[in-house]
Design a protein around this motif. Structure first.
Motif, PDB file in Angstrom:
ATOM      1  N   SER A  56       0.822  -1.331   0.092  1.00 45.47           N
ATOM      2  CA  SER A  56       0.055  -0.213   0.132  1.00 45.47           C
ATOM      3  C   SER A  56       0.771   1.158  -0.124  1.00 45.47           C
ATOM      4  CB  SER A  56      -1.002   0.096   1.097  1.00 45.47           C
ATOM      5  OG  SER A  56      -1.342   1.183   1.313  1.00 45.47           O
ATOM      6  N   VAL A  94      -9.072  -2.754  -5.426  1.00 47.49           N
ATOM      7  CA  VAL A  94      -9.137  -1.378  -6.288  1.00 47.49           C
ATOM      8  C   VAL A  94     -10.441  -0.723  -5.597  1.00 47.49           C
ATOM      9  CG1 VAL A  94      -9.719  -0.285  -8.371  1.00 47.49           C
ATOM     10  CG2 VAL A  94      -8.226  -2.399  -8.412  1.00 47.49           C
ATOM     11  N   SER A 100       4.953   3.258  -5.854  1.00 44.68           N
ATOM     12  CA  SER A 100       4.140   2.980  -6.885  1.00 44.68           C
ATOM     13  C   SER A 100       3.844   1.595  -7.074  1.00 44.68           C
ATOM     14  CB  SER A 100       5.197   3.485  -7.998  1.00 44.68           C
ATOM     15  OG  SER A 100       6.009   2.325  -8.297  1.00 44.68           O
ATOM     16  N   PRO A 101       2.648   1.517  -7.803  1.00 45.22           N
ATOM     17  CA  PRO A 101       2.151  -0.017  -7.946  1.00 45.22           C
ATOM     18  C   PRO A 101       3.174  -0.887  -8.680  1.00 45.22           C
ATOM     19  CG  PRO A 101       0.939   1.525  -9.250  1.00 45.22           C
ATOM     20  CD  PRO A 101       1.834   2.485  -8.636  1.00 45.22           C
ATOM     21  N   PHE A 151      -1.822  -5.595  -4.036  1.00 45.56           N
ATOM     22  CA  PHE A 151      -1.842  -3.898  -3.961  1.00 45.56           C
ATOM     23  C   PHE A 151      -2.885  -3.356  -3.707  1.00 45.56           C
ATOM     24  CE2 PHE A 151      -1.494   0.225  -5.979  1.00 45.56           C
ATOM     25  CZ  PHE A 151      -0.255   0.865  -5.229  1.00 45.56           C
ATOM     26  N   HIS A 162     -11.140   3.332  -6.722  1.00 45.52           N
ATOM     27  CA  HIS A 162     -10.922   4.725  -7.276  1.00 45.52           C
ATOM     28  C   HIS A 162     -12.128   5.502  -7.163  1.00 45.52           C
ATOM     29  CE1 HIS A 162      -7.941   2.366  -9.780  1.00 45.52           C
ATOM     30  NE2 HIS A 162      -7.039   2.946  -9.114  1.00 45.52           N
ATOM     31  N   MET A 217      -5.091  -6.810  -7.206  1.00 43.60           N
ATOM     32  CA  MET A 217      -5.224  -5.583  -6.546  1.00 43.60           C
ATOM     33  C   MET A 217      -6.800  -5.438  -5.927  1.00 43.60           C
ATOM     34  SD  MET A 217      -4.262  -2.991  -9.612  1.00 43.60           S
ATOM     35  CE  MET A 217      -2.523  -2.719  -9.851  1.00 43.60           C
ATOM     36  N   THR A 254      -4.312   8.043 -10.381  1.00 46.13           N
ATOM     37  CA  THR A 254      -3.450   6.907  -9.852  1.00 46.13           C
ATOM     38  C   THR A 254      -4.055   5.812 -10.963  1.00 46.13           C
ATOM     39  OG1 THR A 254      -5.016   6.396  -8.365  1.00 46.13           O
ATOM     40  CG2 THR A 254      -3.136   7.724  -7.707  1.00 46.13           C
ATOM     41  N   ASN A 278      -1.966   2.097 -11.957  1.00 45.41           N
ATOM     42  CA  ASN A 278      -2.616   0.931 -11.476  1.00 45.41           C
ATOM     43  C   ASN A 278      -2.722   0.025 -12.714  1.00 45.41           C
ATOM     44  OD1 ASN A 278      -2.232   1.792  -8.854  1.00 45.41           O
ATOM     45  ND2 ASN A 278      -4.492   2.441  -8.760  1.00 45.41           N
ATOM     46  N   ALA A 299      -4.961  -0.561  -4.347  1.00 45.49           N
ATOM     47  CA  ALA A 299      -5.001   0.589  -5.477  1.00 45.49           C
ATOM     48  C   ALA A 299      -6.145   1.497  -4.965  1.00 45.49           C
ATOM     49  CB  ALA A 299      -5.127  -0.292  -6.601  1.00 45.49           C
TER      50      ALA A 299
END
Length: 133
Positions: free
Chosen positions: A17, A95, A46-47, A64, A97, A93, A72, A76, A66
């Motif tokens: 993270s 996610v 960074s991813p 990850f 967003h 991931m 971003t 990703n 994300a």
């Protein structure tokens, strides 16, 4: 955050993270507390760093976190593409967003102060739409 914390607490998972997410509270805990309980939580800038971690740890699942704004999402997506291209089946991931303009539009429409605005850099959302500054 609860899903991220639950994943981090699994012994077969390395949760990666951005550092600022470790203090974001879930319903009962945060990622710092999960790390203190033994979770393998790692900070990345960074991813693609998460992809490197997955490459170096093929026996573990690397997730990850994300989370971010629309800015971003491309990085990703590139990390997911890179992991797939390399055949890293242990990379995934979680996610979440968000889009900023719809939230700002909603605030502007509901504002009781007609002259109210937002301080920002780069691009601002004005009543007339996006404008560069």
């Amino acid at each position: 955050m609860d899903k991220a914390i639950a994943l981090a607490l699994r012994p077969d998972v390395i949760l990666v993270s951005y550092g600022d997410m470790l203090r974001v509270p879930g319903s009962h805990s945060d990622l710092f507390r999960a790390k203190a309980q033994g979770a393998d939580v790692r900070i990345a800038y960074s991813p693609t760093e998460a992809v490197k971690i997955a490459r170096a740890n093929p026996e573990r699942k690397v997730v990850f976190l994300a989370i971010g704004f629309e800015t971003t999402a491309p990085a990703n997506a590139m990390a997911a593409w890179q992991a797939k291209r390399e055949g890293l089946a242990n990379f995934s991931m979680l996610v979440s967003h968000v889009l900023v303009p719809p939230a700002i539009r909603a605030l502007m429409v509901s504002s009781s102060k007609p002259g109210a605005g937002f301080h920002c850099t780069g691009t601002c959302l004005h009543r007339d739409g996006l404008q560069g500054v």
